[in-house]
Enzyme design. Structure first.
Site, short mmCIF file in Angstrom:
data_model
loop_
_atom_site.label_atom_id
_atom_site.label_comp_id
_atom_site.label_asym_id
_atom_site.label_seq_id
_atom_site.Cartn_x
_atom_site.Cartn_y
_atom_site.Cartn_z
N SER A 136 0.76 -1.38 -0.09
CA SER A 136 0.09 0.02 0.20
C SER A 136 0.80 1.29 -0.04
CB SER A 136 -0.98 -0.03 1.08
OG SER A 136 -1.64 1.38 1.43
N TYR B 291 -0.44 -0.41 10.01
CA TYR B 291 -0.78 -0.95 8.80
C TYR B 291 0.36 -0.68 7.75
CZ TYR B 291 -3.72 -1.02 4.24
OH TYR B 291 -4.11 -1.32 3.05
N LYS C 218 2.66 -3.11 5.34
CA LYS C 218 2.49 -3.12 4.15
C LYS C 218 3.97 -2.95 3.58
CE LYS C 218 -1.61 -3.95 2.90
NZ LYS C 218 -1.87 -5.08 2.31
P1 NAI Z 1 -11.87 -5.39 2.05
O1 NAI Z 1 -11.99 -5.19 3.30
O2 NAI Z 1 -12.97 -5.26 1.24
O3 NAI Z 1 -11.19 -6.83 1.72
C1 NAI Z 1 -10.37 -7.72 2.66
C2 NAI Z 1 -10.86 -8.85 2.92
O4 NAI Z 1 -9.99 -9.67 3.66
C3 NAI Z 1 -12.10 -8.93 3.54
O5 NAI Z 1 -12.93 -9.59 2.88
C4 NAI Z 1 -11.96 -9.70 4.64
O6 NAI Z 1 -12.83 -10.52 5.16
C5 NAI Z 1 -10.68 -10.39 4.46
N1 NAI Z 1 -9.76 -10.81 5.80
C6 NAI Z 1 -9.49 -10.06 6.67
N2 NAI Z 1 -8.75 -10.80 7.63
C7 NAI Z 1 -8.77 -11.81 7.09
C8 NAI Z 1 -8.08 -13.03 7.60
N3 NAI Z 1 -7.39 -13.05 8.98
N4 NAI Z 1 -8.22 -14.18 7.01
C9 NAI Z 1 -8.59 -14.32 5.86
N5 NAI Z 1 -9.20 -13.10 5.29
C10 NAI Z 1 -9.26 -11.94 5.80
O7 NAI Z 1 -10.81 -4.37 1.61
P2 NAI Z 1 -10.00 -4.50 0.16
O8 NAI Z 1 -9.69 -2.83 -0.37
O9 NAI Z 1 -10.46 -5.21 -0.98
O10 NAI Z 1 -8.41 -4.84 0.55
C11 NAI Z 1 -7.73 -5.72 -0.16
C12 NAI Z 1 -6.27 -5.66 0.04
O11 NAI Z 1 -5.72 -4.42 -0.53
C13 NAI Z 1 -5.81 -5.33 1.44
O12 NAI Z 1 -4.56 -6.06 1.63
C14 NAI Z 1 -5.72 -3.91 1.74
O13 NAI Z 1 -4.86 -3.54 2.68
C15 NAI Z 1 -5.16 -3.49 0.30
N6 NAI Z 1 -5.37 -2.29 -0.02
C16 NAI Z 1 -6.56 -1.49 -0.64
C17 NAI Z 1 -6.39 -0.22 -0.94
C18 NAI Z 1 -7.64 0.32 -1.47
O14 NAI Z 1 -7.64 1.35 -2.01
N7 NAI Z 1 -8.87 -0.53 -1.47
C19 NAI Z 1 -5.29 0.47 -0.91
C20 NAI Z 1 -4.01 -0.10 -0.58
C21 NAI Z 1 -4.06 -1.58 -0.08
#
Ligand code: NAI
Length: 324
Positions: free
Chosen positions: A153, A166, A170
């Protein structure tokens, strides 16, 4: 133009029950991969569990003619990581692609950081990548092939106030990506990272729209800019970058790509030409800071050995500066 296909490949996507992970899983499955859809189904802060989201994405993939299984292991523990990789091996016999995508947020100013805000974030993002990549790595080494895509990130690469937990996790993933790229090279394993920008619940949460404290909200100007582009930040526009990095044809390893709204660019670590004095003093640093920071002629060392070689060349090439 030949389509990039994943027929015969087995992919694990963590956190694929929603947001970006769901999109990655759908794209890989649409291109022929058998996908293990992992998700614990918790809240954005990592509370609770729900088998529903992973199951729903599997149904979606199957309805579109793809092949997938659900897995609700938590990546936050070594047992969870092992169970997840075993699910792939037991069902499909191999693991070719691992997308470490699962994530949570527990934002707080650093002065208010407590273990319950720090540990779960490190456990999911940073240790989580170790927990899943560890067992997958063994399978990949044995078969002499693998693709790992870690999700980093800008919050860590560039820094965002309120996200010390975080951001550190990251940025740690960038280090892991660099090291594993080197260790994987002789085994046909490529490891890259993606820094996404996408309108998901996580972004909404970061923007303070769901119970965000005032001190973890974006500055007004940044918020206005984000609002203007949120509509363009379809998570599906990040997945092509992940898919390419996960493909056999991917020529790069150890690199980080930022992706959002259909734009993809590379982040890299550059080194300035710097300043040398064989008896360097603190005053030298003060007096030559402009030269030290000057980006003209910067380089991008591939590894520490290359950096040392550059240092030795620089010392040899530069006459000893006069005192003062
Ligand atoms: P999101 O919250 O929609 O998706 C994250 C998913 O990970 C959720 O479905 C959640 O249930 C799952 N999760 C959480 N803890 C878990 C565990 N212990 N075991 C298995 N699954 C688990 O958020 P998003 O945005 O789709 O995030 C996906 C990735 O992208 C993350 O790593 C986030 O940090 C990264 N990211 C997202 C950005 C954005 O603009 N949306 C920016 C930079 C990074």
């Amino acid at each position: 133009m030949t389509e990039l296909r994943f027929d015969g490949r087995v992919a694990i996507v963590t956190g694929a029950g929603g947001g970006l992970g769901r999109r990655h899983a759908l794209l890989l499955a649409a291109r022929g991969a058998k996908v293990v859809v992992n998700d614990i189904g918790g809240s954005v802060t990592g509370d609770g569990t729900d088998a529903g989201p992973a199951a729903a994405v599997v149904t979606e993939i199957r309805e579109l003619g793809g092949e997938a299984i659900a897995d609700t292991s938590s990546v936050a523990t070594a047992e969870g990581g092992a169970a997840l990789v075993n699910a792939a091996l037991n069902t499909y016999g191999r693991v070719d692609i691992l997308v470490n995508n699962a994530g949570i947020l527990r934002d707080t100013p650093f002065h208010a950081l407590t273990p319950d805000l720090l540990d779960p974030v490190l456990d999911v993002h940073l240790r989580g990548a170790f927990h899943v990549t560890g067992p997958a790595w063994h399978a990949m080494r044995e078969q002499g092939y693998g693709r790992v895509v870690n999700t980093t990130s800008a919050a860590g690469i560039l820094g965002t106030a309120g996200k010390s937990n975080y951001g550190a996790a990251k940025a740690g993933l960038v280090g892991l990506t660099r090291v594993l790229a080197q260790e994987g090279a002789q085994h046909g394993i490529k490891v890259n990272a993606v820094a996404p920008i996408a309108a998901t619940r996580m972004l909404t949460h970061s923007m303070g729209e769901t119970g965000g404290a005032a001190d973890r909200q974006l500055a007004p100007a940044a918020r206005e800019m984000m609002n203007a582009i949120t509509g363009k930040l379809d998570p599906a526009l990040v997945s092509p970058v992940v898919a390419f990095l996960a493909h056999e044809d991917c020529p790069v390893t150890g690199e980080t790509y930022t992706a959002g709204a259909g734009q993809v660019a590379r982040f890299f670590t550059g080194r300035t030409r710097g300043y040398h004095h064989s008896a360097l003093s603190a005053e030298d640093v003060r007096d030559h800071l402009r030269e030290i920071r000057d980006e003209t002629g910067y380089t991008i060392p591939a590894d520490p050995g290359e950096e040392i070689a550059q240092l030795l060349r620089a010392i040899a090439a530069r006459p000893e500066p006069a005192d003062g």
